[in-house]
Design a protein around this motif. Structure first.
Motif, mmCIF file in Angstrom:
data_model
loop_
_atom_site.group_PDB
_atom_site.id
_atom_site.type_symbol
_atom_site.label_atom_id
_atom_site.label_comp_id
_atom_site.label_asym_id
_atom_site.label_seq_id
_atom_site.Cartn_x
_atom_site.Cartn_y
_atom_site.Cartn_z
ATOM 1 N N ASN A 39 0.823 -1.205 0.000
ATOM 2 C CA ASN A 39 0.000 0.000 0.000
ATOM 3 C C ASN A 39 0.862 1.263 0.000
ATOM 4 O OD1 ASN A 39 -2.466 -1.283 -0.096
ATOM 5 N ND2 ASN A 39 -2.699 -1.341 2.124
ATOM 6 N N GLU A 40 1.932 1.249 0.785
ATOM 7 C CA GLU A 40 2.838 2.399 0.834
ATOM 8 C C GLU A 40 3.498 2.619 -0.528
ATOM 9 O OE1 GLU A 40 4.540 5.697 2.535
ATOM 10 O OE2 GLU A 40 3.114 4.362 3.511
ATOM 11 N N LYS A 42 2.319 1.670 -3.469
ATOM 12 C CA LYS A 42 1.288 2.137 -4.402
ATOM 13 C C LYS A 42 1.037 3.629 -4.226
ATOM 14 C CE LYS A 42 -3.619 1.501 -5.374
ATOM 15 N NZ LYS A 42 -4.835 0.848 -4.929
ATOM 16 N N ASN A 43 0.958 4.094 -2.975
ATOM 17 C CA ASN A 43 0.717 5.513 -2.716
ATOM 18 C C ASN A 43 1.889 6.379 -3.167
ATOM 19 O OD1 ASN A 43 -1.836 5.155 -1.629
ATOM 20 N ND2 ASN A 43 -1.052 4.848 0.432
ATOM 21 N N LYS A 44 3.102 5.891 -2.999
ATOM 22 C CA LYS A 44 4.278 6.657 -3.412
ATOM 23 C C LYS A 44 4.418 6.706 -4.928
ATOM 24 C CE LYS A 44 5.988 7.805 0.562
ATOM 25 N NZ LYS A 44 6.068 9.191 0.967
ATOM 26 N N MET A 46 1.948 6.765 -7.118
ATOM 27 C CA MET A 46 0.863 7.502 -7.749
ATOM 28 C C MET A 46 1.342 8.881 -8.153
ATOM 29 S SD MET A 46 -2.106 7.806 -8.790
ATOM 30 C CE MET A 46 -2.974 9.212 -9.394
ATOM 31 N N TYR A 81 -8.818 13.454 -3.574
ATOM 32 C CA TYR A 81 -7.582 13.447 -2.802
ATOM 33 C C TYR A 81 -7.890 13.666 -1.329
ATOM 34 C CZ TYR A 81 -4.872 13.753 -7.100
ATOM 35 O OH TYR A 81 -4.315 13.489 -8.316
ATOM 36 N N TYR A 82 -7.121 13.024 -0.472
ATOM 37 C CA TYR A 82 -7.207 13.214 0.976
ATOM 38 C C TYR A 82 -6.541 14.543 1.320
ATOM 39 C CZ TYR A 82 -6.402 12.236 5.941
ATOM 40 O OH TYR A 82 -6.385 12.292 7.305
ATOM 41 N N SER A 102 -2.909 15.099 -0.338
ATOM 42 C CA SER A 102 -1.879 14.056 -0.284
ATOM 43 C C SER A 102 -2.319 12.837 -1.063
ATOM 44 C CB SER A 102 -1.497 13.727 1.158
ATOM 45 O OG SER A 102 -2.605 13.198 1.858
ATOM 46 N N LEU A 103 -2.829 11.828 -0.437
ATOM 47 C CA LEU A 103 -3.140 10.555 -1.086
ATOM 48 C C LEU A 103 -4.255 10.677 -2.113
ATOM 49 C CD1 LEU A 103 -3.150 8.163 1.984
ATOM 50 C CD2 LEU A 103 -1.292 8.555 0.371
ATOM 51 N N TRP A 104 -4.033 10.075 -3.265
ATOM 52 C CA TRP A 104 -5.073 9.992 -4.284
ATOM 53 C C TRP A 104 -6.041 8.901 -3.865
ATOM 54 C CZ3 TRP A 104 -6.246 6.195 -8.159
ATOM 55 C CH2 TRP A 104 -7.107 6.642 -9.167
ATOM 56 N N LEU A 105 -7.327 9.224 -3.772
ATOM 57 C CA LEU A 105 -8.340 8.271 -3.310
ATOM 58 C C LEU A 105 -9.075 7.564 -4.443
ATOM 59 C CD1 LEU A 105 -9.844 10.461 -0.451
ATOM 60 C CD2 LEU A 105 -8.101 8.658 -0.260
#
Length: 108
Positions: A39-40, A42-44, A46, A81-82, A102-105
């Motif tokens: 998950n980390e 994947k988030n990085k 994006m 996005y968060y 930050s994070l794309w949702l």
């Protein structure tokens, strides 16, 4: 159960260096640690937005909200996005809210 520190490295545009992320975790299974690492990663990976932008006081926004960003110049970044942080400033000319996504949702 194992106790571990996660480290994820990623190449920035295939240049030397990269980024190392360390997360301290408690006792958990190897599969749970792998899920956190995946998950980390994947988030990085994006390609979302970095930095912040200024907005007016309406619509109201605060940290932990989700916001929709839609940009005709970069349609592949469109989505929810968060909101990581919000700083609100007032002056004689009015109020401005600085929003940091930050994070794309996902799309939506």
């Amino acid at each position: 159960m194992v106790r571990a520190d996660l480290a994820i490295s990623r190449d920035h545009d295939r240049t030397t260096g990269g980024e190392k992320v360390t997360k301290k975790v408690g006792r958990m299974s190897k599969s749970a640690i792998k899920m956190i690492a995946d998950n980390e990663y994947k988030n990085k990976m994006m390609s979302g937005y970095e930095g912040s932008f200024d907005a007016w006081l309406i619509p109201y926004c605060e940290p932990s909200y989700s916001i929709g960003i839609y940009d005709s110049d970069y349609p592949y970044k469109d989505g929810r996005y968060y909101v990581e942080s919000v700083v609100t400033k007032f002056s004689e000319s009015g109020g401005v809210r600085t929003v940091t996504p930050s994070l794309w949702l996902g799309h939506g």
